[in-house]
Design a protein around this motif. Structure first.
Motif, PDB file in Angstrom:
ATOM      1  N   SER A  68       0.719  -1.194   0.024  1.00  0.00           N
ATOM      2  CA  SER A  68       0.114   0.030  -0.009  1.00  0.00           C
ATOM      3  C   SER A  68       0.990   1.262   0.164  1.00  0.00           C
ATOM      4  O   SER A  68       0.180   2.349  -0.282  1.00  0.00           O
ATOM      5  CB  SER A  68      -0.959   0.072   1.129  1.00  0.00           C
ATOM      6  OG  SER A  68      -0.095  -0.033   2.626  1.00  0.00           O
ATOM      7  N   VAL A  69       2.354   1.157   0.100  1.00  0.00           N
ATOM      8  CA  VAL A  69       2.970   2.341   0.403  1.00  0.00           C
ATOM      9  C   VAL A  69       4.221   2.187  -0.587  1.00  0.00           C
ATOM     10  O   VAL A  69       4.591   0.978  -0.525  1.00  0.00           O
ATOM     11  CB  VAL A  69       3.403   2.902   1.735  1.00  0.00           C
ATOM     12  CG1 VAL A  69       2.026   3.167   2.441  1.00  0.00           C
ATOM     13  CG2 VAL A  69       4.303   1.871   2.488  1.00  0.00           C
ATOM     14  N   ASP A  70       4.840   3.301  -0.956  1.00  0.00           N
ATOM     15  CA  ASP A  70       6.081   3.343  -1.580  1.00  0.00           C
ATOM     16  C   ASP A  70       7.411   3.150  -0.797  1.00  0.00           C
ATOM     17  O   ASP A  70       8.379   2.515  -0.987  1.00  0.00           O
ATOM     18  CB  ASP A  70       6.252   4.231  -2.818  1.00  0.00           C
ATOM     19  CG  ASP A  70       5.131   4.314  -3.769  1.00  0.00           C
ATOM     20  OD1 ASP A  70       4.932   3.100  -4.503  1.00  0.00           O
ATOM     21  OD2 ASP A  70       4.197   5.115  -3.665  1.00  0.00           O
ATOM     22  N   ILE A  71       7.256   3.952   0.328  1.00  0.00           N
ATOM     23  CA  ILE A  71       8.160   4.193   1.333  1.00  0.00           C
ATOM     24  C   ILE A  71       7.771   4.056   2.673  1.00  0.00           C
ATOM     25  O   ILE A  71       6.684   4.680   2.949  1.00  0.00           O
ATOM     26  CB  ILE A  71       9.279   5.636   1.213  1.00  0.00           C
ATOM     27  CG1 ILE A  71       9.661   5.876  -0.205  1.00  0.00           C
ATOM     28  CG2 ILE A  71      10.395   5.523   1.856  1.00  0.00           C
ATOM     29  CD1 ILE A  71       9.814   7.202  -0.588  1.00  0.00           C
ATOM     30  N   ALA A  72       8.737   3.126   3.568  1.00  0.00           N
ATOM     31  CA  ALA A  72       8.424   3.131   4.975  1.00  0.00           C
ATOM     32  C   ALA A  72       9.697   3.873   5.611  1.00  0.00           C
ATOM     33  O   ALA A  72      10.595   3.715   5.429  1.00  0.00           O
ATOM     34  CB  ALA A  72       8.024   1.836   5.591  1.00  0.00           C
ATOM     35  N   VAL A  73       9.137   4.682   6.738  1.00  0.00           N
ATOM     36  CA  VAL A  73      10.422   5.556   7.165  1.00  0.00           C
ATOM     37  C   VAL A  73       9.984   5.538   8.893  1.00  0.00           C
ATOM     38  O   VAL A  73       9.179   5.312   9.214  1.00  0.00           O
ATOM     39  CB  VAL A  73      10.673   6.900   6.724  1.00  0.00           C
ATOM     40  CG1 VAL A  73      11.125   6.785   5.319  1.00  0.00           C
ATOM     41  CG2 VAL A  73       9.632   7.848   7.093  1.00  0.00           C
ATOM     42  N   SER A  74      11.300   5.629   9.493  1.00  0.00           N
ATOM     43  CA  SER A  74      11.188   5.997  10.903  1.00  0.00           C
ATOM     44  C   SER A  74      12.425   6.692  11.211  1.00  0.00           C
ATOM     45  O   SER A  74      13.358   6.520  10.675  1.00  0.00           O
ATOM     46  CB  SER A  74      11.086   4.453  11.747  1.00  0.00           C
ATOM     47  OG  SER A  74      12.308   4.025  11.813  1.00  0.00           O
ATOM     48  N   ARG A  75      12.252   7.629  12.568  1.00  0.00           N
ATOM     49  CA  ARG A  75      13.425   8.546  12.874  1.00  0.00           C
ATOM     50  C   ARG A  75      13.365   8.110  14.408  1.00  0.00           C
ATOM     51  O   ARG A  75      12.513   8.609  15.138  1.00  0.00           O
ATOM     52  CB  ARG A  75      13.333   9.737  12.746  1.00  0.00           C
ATOM     53  CG  ARG A  75      14.623  10.474  13.214  1.00  0.00           C
ATOM     54  CD  ARG A  75      14.303  11.921  13.219  1.00  0.00           C
ATOM     55  NE  ARG A  75      15.190  12.507  14.222  1.00  0.00           N
ATOM     56  CZ  ARG A  75      15.270  12.567  15.394  1.00  0.00           C
ATOM     57  NH1 ARG A  75      14.211  12.291  16.055  1.00  0.00           N
ATOM     58  NH2 ARG A  75      16.228  13.103  16.165  1.00  0.00           N
ATOM     59  N   ALA A  76      14.325   7.695  15.053  1.00  0.00           N
ATOM     60  CA  ALA A  76      14.393   7.596  16.508  1.00  0.00           C
ATOM     61  C   ALA A  76      13.526   6.446  16.986  1.00  0.00           C
ATOM     62  O   ALA A  76      12.988   7.148  18.110  1.00  0.00           O
ATOM     63  CB  ALA A  76      14.733   8.684  17.236  1.00  0.00           C
ATOM     64  N   VAL A  77      12.957   5.708  16.497  1.00  0.00           N
ATOM     65  CA  VAL A  77      11.931   4.790  16.671  1.00  0.00           C
ATOM     66  C   VAL A  77      12.399   3.362  17.093  1.00  0.00           C
ATOM     67  O   VAL A  77      12.229   2.609  18.066  1.00  0.00           O
ATOM     68  CB  VAL A  77      10.723   4.916  15.821  1.00  0.00           C
ATOM     69  CG1 VAL A  77       9.836   3.862  16.033  1.00  0.00           C
ATOM     70  CG2 VAL A  77      10.271   6.220  15.928  1.00  0.00           C
ATOM     71  N   MET A  78      13.224   2.890  15.979  1.00  0.00           N
ATOM     72  CA  MET A  78      13.647   1.415  16.093  1.00  0.00           C
ATOM     73  C   MET A  78      14.188   1.149  17.274  1.00  0.00           C
ATOM     74  O   MET A  78      14.419  -0.147  17.627  1.00  0.00           O
ATOM     75  CB  MET A  78      14.314   1.291  14.889  1.00  0.00           C
ATOM     76  CG  MET A  78      13.594   1.155  13.325  1.00  0.00           C
ATOM     77  SD  MET A  78      12.272   0.184  13.435  1.00  0.00           S
ATOM     78  CE  MET A  78      12.936  -1.440  13.625  1.00  0.00           C
ATOM     79  N   GLU A  79      14.945   2.020  18.025  1.00  0.00           N
ATOM     80  CA  GLU A  79      15.800   1.552  19.156  1.00  0.00           C
ATOM     81  C   GLU A  79      14.788   1.273  20.330  1.00  0.00           C
ATOM     82  O   GLU A  79      15.216   0.716  21.206  1.00  0.00           O
ATOM     83  CB  GLU A  79      16.839   2.792  19.613  1.00  0.00           C
ATOM     84  CG  GLU A  79      16.139   3.973  19.987  1.00  0.00           C
ATOM     85  CD  GLU A  79      15.892   4.924  18.842  1.00  0.00           C
ATOM     86  OE1 GLU A  79      16.057   6.214  19.097  1.00  0.00           O
ATOM     87  OE2 GLU A  79      16.081   4.756  17.572  1.00  0.00           O
ATOM     88  N   HIS A  80      13.581   1.772  20.179  1.00  0.00           N
ATOM     89  CA  HIS A  80      12.681   1.547  21.109  1.00  0.00           C
ATOM     90  C   HIS A  80      11.774   0.260  21.028  1.00  0.00           C
ATOM     91  O   HIS A  80      10.605  -0.104  21.826  1.00  0.00           O
ATOM     92  CB  HIS A  80      11.787   2.678  21.415  1.00  0.00           C
ATOM     93  CG  HIS A  80      12.247   4.020  21.781  1.00  0.00           C
ATOM     94  ND1 HIS A  80      13.067   4.190  22.898  1.00  0.00           N
ATOM     95  CD2 HIS A  80      12.577   5.136  20.941  1.00  0.00           C
ATOM     96  CE1 HIS A  80      13.607   5.353  22.941  1.00  0.00           C
ATOM     97  NE2 HIS A  80      13.391   5.925  21.920  1.00  0.00           N
ATOM     98  N   VAL A  81      12.040  -0.478  19.885  1.00  0.00           N
ATOM     99  CA  VAL A  81      11.414  -1.675  19.483  1.00  0.00           C
ATOM    100  C   VAL A  81      11.846  -2.736  20.349  1.00  0.00           C
ATOM    101  O   VAL A  81      13.078  -2.794  20.286  1.00  0.00           O
ATOM    102  CB  VAL A  81      11.270  -1.912  18.125  1.00  0.00           C
ATOM    103  CG1 VAL A  81      10.623  -3.162  17.860  1.00  0.00           C
ATOM    104  CG2 VAL A  81      10.645  -0.769  17.446  1.00  0.00           C
TER     105      VAL A  81
END
Length: 295
Positions: free
Chosen positions: A149-162
């Motif tokens: 459903s999307v072309d790009i998925a992004v995150s900023r300063a989020v993955m370290e909290h997963v």
């Protein structure tokens, strides 16, 4: 990690109805943006745009941001750079009617710098900013988001909290959500968030606490302060395990931090799970990944 910080974190984790209390506080006391944090977001978002462009990624499609938070500075910049439609997501509602005006107020005096970095005219950025109208999904359930459903998925300063055990799973969810041939881009803060305050400790102090130690288990009780302690190579491995093709990756390794980690090893202070790993990997304070979905 100072004892007083740990005590405050445990108190927050123990409070009942913490989410309700946060929303009530936001209504009574308007959110005050952290200008230093917003500055980091501005720089990181433009670095992400640069990395995607360098990888040959067109930015004219649809984008999903994982963990959007209070102020949509990064997605607004992506929209200015050409993204046609943005979907913001959170597990807990932070975004409200003040979020877009707050982001616009921060960005407006910085449009000349953004225009220089993006190779665009200020007037064009102003027009794109005025058109910014993202969708917002909260609580976001990655496994139920429409496929392809999307072309790009992004995150900023989020993955370290997963949570560590969920990182590869989230990457698999994003692989399903992104269209074949699409991309994901993540800017990740690999530092000890407990040491962001007074700066008295090392940005890698948390590498000294064994995972099973009481101190680290107590520190991890507050989900708002949790970090998974993944290193640069761990994110690359998790992305590949999920099926992504790494297009580009960059780790920031400041000499000062590298020296601190080297000293930790010499003094035998590194936790067993980190003791044998490459120093440059342990000392990487930031990770920037661009990956492509096959197809």
């Amino acid at each position: 990690m100072q004892n007083i910080q740990l005590a405050r974190s445990l108190l927050k984790a123990a409070l009942p109805f913490a989410d309700t209390a946060r929303r009530l506080k936001r209504r009574l006391v308007p959110y005050q943006p952290n200008m230093a944090h917003n500055g980091f977001t501005f720089d990181d978002a433009l670095d992400m745009v640069d990395a995607l462009r360098a990888a040959g990624v067109g930015l004219e499609g649809e984008m999903l941001e994982v963990g959007s938070g209070w102020t949509p500075i990064a997605p607004m910049l992506f929209h200015m750079a050409g993204v046609t439609h943005v979907t913001l997501t959170d597990l807990e509602r932070l975004y409200d009617e003040t979020s877009i005006p707050t982001a616009a107020a921060f960005l407006r005096p910085r449009l000349p710098e953004a225009a220089r970095r993006l190779g665009m005219e200020v007037a064009a950025l102003e027009a794109r900013m005025a058109e910014f109208a993202p969708a917002y999904i909260c609580p976001w359930q990655p496994g139920r988001h429409p496929a392809d459903s999307v072309d790009i998925a992004v995150s900023r300063a989020v993955m370290e909290h997963v949570p560590a055990e969920d990182v590869a799973g989230l990457f698999r969810d994003l692989l399903r959500v992104v269209r074949p041939g699409g991309h994901m881009c993540h800017s990740i803060d690999n530092t000890d968030h407990w040491e962001h305050g007074d700066g008295r400790g090392s940005l890698m102090s948390f590498l000294c606490y064994p995972a099973e130690s009481l101190r680290w288990r107590l520190a991890s009780m507050n989900i708002q302060g949790y970090t998974n302690r993944f290193r640069h190579s761990d994110y690359l491995a998790a992305a590949r395990e999920a099926g992504w093709i790494i297009v580009s990756e960059r780790a920031r390794v400041p000499p000062k931090v590298l020296g601190e980690v080297r000293q930790m090893r010499l003094e035998g202070r590194l936790a067993p799970e980190f003791a044998g790993r490459p120093l440059e990997d342990l000392a990487a304070t930031a990770t920037l990944i661009v990956a492509r979905k096959p197809g």
